[in-house]
Scaffold this active site. Sequence first.
Site: not given
Length: 500
Positions: A173, A292
């Site tokens: 991320e 995720e």
Amino acid sequence: MQRARSIVSKDFIIGTTGDRLFGSFVEHMGSVVYNGIYEPEHESADEDGFRQDVLGLVKELGLSVVRYPGGNFTSGYNWEDGIGPKAERPVKLDLAWRQLEPNTFGLDEFMRWTRKVGAEAIMTVNLGTRGIDEARNMIEYCNFPKGGKYSDLRRSHGIEQPYAIRTWCLGNELDGEWQIARKTADEYGRLACETAKAMRWVDPTVELVAVGSSARHMPTFPEWDRTVLMHTYEHVDHLSLHHYIGKKQNDTKTFLAMPLEMEQQIKDVIATCDYVQSVKRTSKRMKLSFDEWNVWREPDVEYVPWQTGCPFDWVKFHMEDALVFGSALLSILRHADRIDIACQSLLVNTIPMILTEKGGAAWRNPTFYPFLHASRYGRGQALRLVTDSPKYDTAAYTDVAIVDSAAVYNEEKGELTVFAVNRGEEAVLYELDTRDFGSLAFAEHIVMSHERLSAVNTAQRPDEVKPRTGGKTTLDGGRAESVLEPYSWNVIRFAVKGGQ
């Protein structure tokens, strides 16, 4: 009673649901590790400090892969702090989750734990505060046999054979402003490209995952993904995507429809990958790592920063959360031709499938069960259903199918499984046209529902929300009819006669 219908054909193949679709995620976050999977003082702890009650529940899930050590935690993590004698390991400040990290559980402990679980490790390297040097040293420690500084360091810790970790994530991320050492797409793309080259020079057999956009609502989506792939397309095997579904208001119908956004995100990322493929004029087809994904709900326990093992996003999921979770799973199965890896996030105590109390019990969250069923019965050929379902509208979504479904055919086992979520407040008569399979035998109809969508499991009532067999299904002449209870998760299984 409303009616829905699906045609199921063994020739309508989407792709193979690879084993790595049925994975989870362990991050040094809250009480996922400490007081979750690792609690040496617990009465059930084994010689490594792993809670055996948790270990038993994890084994029940049949996880294929587990991603580690993060997550946001990765971008400030020094992997060397979690190896070697525990007495010599430093206590560090983790800035990602504002906690004290004692490093008593590190890389070597995680690898021992995954082997006890029976899962394959997915390792993430720090491309936030660190970079190429950290990655090449770490992969040498894990995957190189002997003769180098870090491979011999591993052997000095009593680990003679390399871990041979197959899949590696190149950071996490890094487009997010919440991330330590956030990068632009060009900065990250260049770094990921050069890191991938160095890691493959140590071990040419590894598979690498480049960081995609953190979420579909990011202002840079999907341009971040395009830019990163322009740098890395020839050097990586997968592009990551993340998605969390959170209930924003007291509106069940809208909440149950929200997996449609996850489905659209998958399509958008595939389109971006295919655009770059055309620009590069290559035959290589990029796979996706959905490393995720989960539902999210406001936590039940307040987080206290600068502790070790304090619960963070510790939540008892409701029955309605399990329905949304089930639909998210079906979205992944329906894209088995492109999604090669999927990791539910997170395994224990943080928006988890398994909840624990420090020094106390461990039990299943309601989301445990749809994952368990998909892991057991969702391995094989994902089939493209032709479905006619009644629909509904909300302020945010239109033409939402009340019956959300997916099918998997396991030819080797001679099994056909149809998964179905009834998003409606009324029962639905669901007809399955299975004539293409010839002679079938009905095996079982598993159903999970509850009179209260707010029902939860607790340490005192761990089985308040759980599936049961005996759902109403009949089979006659290549047509099956199932009654899908209101607001229910369903697993309808058939034996294919003549299957091996």
